[in-house]
Write a protein that holds these residues in place. Sequence first.
Motif, PDB file in Angstrom:
ATOM      1  N   GLU A  40       0.839  -1.189   0.000  1.00 46.97           N
ATOM      2  CA  GLU A  40       0.000   0.000   0.000  1.00 46.97           C
ATOM      3  C   GLU A  40       0.872   1.236   0.000  1.00 46.97           C
ATOM      4  OE1 GLU A  40      -0.692   0.198   4.829  1.00 46.97           O
ATOM      5  OE2 GLU A  40      -2.280  -0.563   3.529  1.00 46.97           O
ATOM      6  N   THR A  41       0.290   2.342  -0.390  1.00 45.54           N
ATOM      7  CA  THR A  41       0.982   3.616  -0.354  1.00 45.54           C
ATOM      8  C   THR A  41       0.327   4.486   0.706  1.00 45.54           C
ATOM      9  OG1 THR A  41      -0.471   4.538  -2.055  1.00 45.54           O
ATOM     10  CG2 THR A  41       1.582   3.516  -2.797  1.00 45.54           C
ATOM     11  N   GLY A  42       1.008   5.534   1.103  1.00 46.15           N
ATOM     12  CA  GLY A  42       0.458   6.421   2.118  1.00 46.15           C
ATOM     13  C   GLY A  42       1.414   7.556   2.369  1.00 46.15           C
ATOM     14  N   GLY A  43       1.066   8.421   3.326  1.00 42.36           N
ATOM     15  CA  GLY A  43       1.918   9.559   3.615  1.00 42.36           C
ATOM     16  C   GLY A  43       1.700  10.677   2.615  1.00 42.36           C
ATOM     17  N   VAL A  44       2.772  11.364   2.241  1.00 39.89           N
ATOM     18  CA  VAL A  44       2.674  12.520   1.366  1.00 39.89           C
ATOM     19  C   VAL A  44       2.528  12.073  -0.078  1.00 39.89           C
ATOM     20  CG1 VAL A  44       3.798  14.619   0.569  1.00 39.89           C
ATOM     21  CG2 VAL A  44       4.058  13.896   2.945  1.00 39.89           C
ATOM     22  N   SER A  45       1.543  12.616  -0.740  1.00 40.69           N
ATOM     23  CA  SER A  45       1.309  12.302  -2.146  1.00 40.69           C
ATOM     24  C   SER A  45       1.859  13.412  -3.019  1.00 40.69           C
ATOM     25  CB  SER A  45      -0.193  12.136  -2.403  1.00 40.69           C
ATOM     26  OG  SER A  45      -0.453  12.071  -3.787  1.00 40.69           O
ATOM     27  N   GLU A  46       2.322  13.058  -4.216  1.00 40.17           N
ATOM     28  CA  GLU A  46       2.785  14.068  -5.159  1.00 40.17           C
ATOM     29  C   GLU A  46       1.603  14.866  -5.697  1.00 40.17           C
ATOM     30  OE1 GLU A  46       4.989  12.158  -8.178  1.00 40.17           O
ATOM     31  OE2 GLU A  46       6.663  11.604  -6.878  1.00 40.17           O
ATOM     32  N   ASP A  47       0.436  14.282  -5.663  1.00 36.63           N
ATOM     33  CA  ASP A  47      -0.762  14.944  -6.165  1.00 36.63           C
ATOM     34  C   ASP A  47      -1.498  15.583  -5.003  1.00 36.63           C
ATOM     35  OD1 ASP A  47      -2.995  15.838  -7.404  1.00 36.63           O
ATOM     36  OD2 ASP A  47      -3.777  13.855  -7.965  1.00 36.63           O
ATOM     37  N   VAL A  77      -3.624   3.624   0.728  1.00 32.85           N
ATOM     38  CA  VAL A  77      -4.234   3.217  -0.531  1.00 32.85           C
ATOM     39  C   VAL A  77      -3.445   2.044  -1.102  1.00 32.85           C
ATOM     40  CG1 VAL A  77      -4.799   3.894  -2.900  1.00 32.85           C
ATOM     41  CG2 VAL A  77      -5.017   5.558  -1.046  1.00 32.85           C
ATOM     42  N   ASN A  78      -4.173   1.065  -1.618  1.00 34.13           N
ATOM     43  CA  ASN A  78      -3.536  -0.040  -2.334  1.00 34.13           C
ATOM     44  C   ASN A  78      -4.195  -0.128  -3.710  1.00 34.13           C
ATOM     45  OD1 ASN A  78      -2.968  -2.805  -3.313  1.00 34.13           O
ATOM     46  ND2 ASN A  78      -1.935  -3.008  -1.338  1.00 34.13           N
ATOM     47  N   ILE A  79      -3.488   0.348  -4.716  1.00 31.98           N
ATOM     48  CA  ILE A  79      -4.041   0.428  -6.064  1.00 31.98           C
ATOM     49  C   ILE A  79      -4.371  -0.958  -6.607  1.00 31.98           C
ATOM     50  CG2 ILE A  79      -3.613   1.193  -8.425  1.00 31.98           C
ATOM     51  CD1 ILE A  79      -4.027   3.429  -6.405  1.00 31.98           C
ATOM     52  N   HIS A  80      -3.552  -1.938  -6.289  1.00 29.38           N
ATOM     53  CA  HIS A  80      -3.806  -3.306  -6.756  1.00 29.38           C
ATOM     54  C   HIS A  80      -5.142  -3.811  -6.223  1.00 29.38           C
ATOM     55  CE1 HIS A  80      -2.932  -7.385  -8.074  1.00 29.38           C
ATOM     56  NE2 HIS A  80      -3.213  -7.816  -6.852  1.00 29.38           N
ATOM     57  N   GLU A  81      -5.411  -3.543  -4.960  1.00 27.43           N
ATOM     58  CA  GLU A  81      -6.675  -3.988  -4.368  1.00 27.43           C
ATOM     59  C   GLU A  81      -7.861  -3.212  -4.942  1.00 27.43           C
ATOM     60  OE1 GLU A  81      -6.226  -3.714  -0.173  1.00 27.43           O
ATOM     61  OE2 GLU A  81      -4.762  -5.362  -0.057  1.00 27.43           O
ATOM     62  N   ALA A 120     -10.994  -0.425   5.159  1.00 24.51           N
ATOM     63  CA  ALA A 120     -10.579   0.079   6.473  1.00 24.51           C
ATOM     64  C   ALA A 120     -10.140   1.541   6.413  1.00 24.51           C
ATOM     65  CB  ALA A 120      -9.437  -0.780   7.024  1.00 24.51           C
ATOM     66  N   TYR A 121      -9.795   2.032   5.223  1.00 24.45           N
ATOM     67  CA  TYR A 121      -9.188   3.355   5.123  1.00 24.45           C
ATOM     68  C   TYR A 121     -10.014   4.312   4.257  1.00 24.45           C
ATOM     69  CZ  TYR A 121      -5.135   0.776   6.821  1.00 24.45           C
ATOM     70  OH  TYR A 121      -4.292  -0.020   7.552  1.00 24.45           O
ATOM     71  N   LEU A 122     -10.085   5.552   4.677  1.00 22.40           N
ATOM     72  CA  LEU A 122     -10.801   6.572   3.933  1.00 22.40           C
ATOM     73  C   LEU A 122     -10.144   6.818   2.574  1.00 22.40           C
ATOM     74  CD1 LEU A 122     -13.177   8.600   4.116  1.00 22.40           C
ATOM     75  CD2 LEU A 122     -11.522  10.279   4.960  1.00 22.40           C
ATOM     76  N   GLY A 123      -8.810   6.757   2.537  1.00 23.08           N
ATOM     77  CA  GLY A 123      -8.107   6.948   1.276  1.00 23.08           C
ATOM     78  C   GLY A 123      -8.474   5.891   0.258  1.00 23.08           C
ATOM     79  N   GLN A 124      -8.615   4.646   0.731  1.00 20.94           N
ATOM     80  CA  GLN A 124      -9.006   3.563  -0.166  1.00 20.94           C
ATOM     81  C   GLN A 124     -10.439   3.771  -0.668  1.00 20.94           C
ATOM     82  OE1 GLN A 124      -6.872   1.478  -1.247  1.00 20.94           O
ATOM     83  NE2 GLN A 124      -7.645  -0.591  -1.499  1.00 20.94           N
ATOM     84  N   LEU A 125     -11.310   4.227   0.208  1.00 22.84           N
ATOM     85  CA  LEU A 125     -12.679   4.518  -0.198  1.00 22.84           C
ATOM     86  C   LEU A 125     -12.693   5.586  -1.288  1.00 22.84           C
ATOM     87  CD1 LEU A 125     -15.838   4.896   1.930  1.00 22.84           C
ATOM     88  CD2 LEU A 125     -15.151   6.816   0.500  1.00 22.84           C
TER      89      LEU A 125
END
Length: 211
Positions: free
Chosen positions: A68-75, A85-89, A115-120
């Motif tokens: 999964e990715t997380g923390g500071v995003s370039e976007d 966020v897990n893009i594969h999932e 489980a995560y708002l970012g994933q939603l």
Amino acid sequence: DVSLFERLAVNKSLEVATLSVQFRMRPEISLLIKGTYPNLIDSPTVQNRENIRGIAKNVVFVDHQYLETGGVSEDIMNVDCKSHVNIHEVDMVVHTVSYLLKQGYVEEDIVVLTAYLGQLSKVKDTFQNNKIEFEIGQLDNDDLFNAADELAKSAVVEDSSTSSSSSSTKIKVSAQAIRDSAINRKSTGTHKTISGVRVATIDNYQGEEAK
């Protein structure tokens, strides 16, 4: 760590009643918690549910090696930049939902929990891109609004500390766009009802049921 409820129950300071019959889970799912609730009984209403169409088993676990990715995003426009966020999932979810819809299910039959708002947020965007109708509850809409607003505030803080006028302008524009997007999401989430796949975080789906 022991919760207050557990301390009261163990010390018999509180009368406790344990669930004995469950009316929601398939037996294949309730079997997973029999170690914790050995006396749990499945109601007859959950024992004769049809098998899921097009899938060999009613309960499937998937193991993968994509992190999964997380923390500071370039976007900076991404609401999920401070969540996980897990893009594969996300891709797996979208393809699975699309497959189930082709088996004759309708959107209202399907719930996607994360489980995560970012994933939603990422699932929501991917559903939109794939023209899959979905519904997000008011609590998750509020959380998305608050996350976007916090991101906008952090962008303003970064703006005040930068020395480059070009990057300063870019961050100001991004911060305003985030606020506009959050306000729009807040208003549409409050008034517009969508009949579609239910997408929710686990915490905000408590007490609800799905087919």
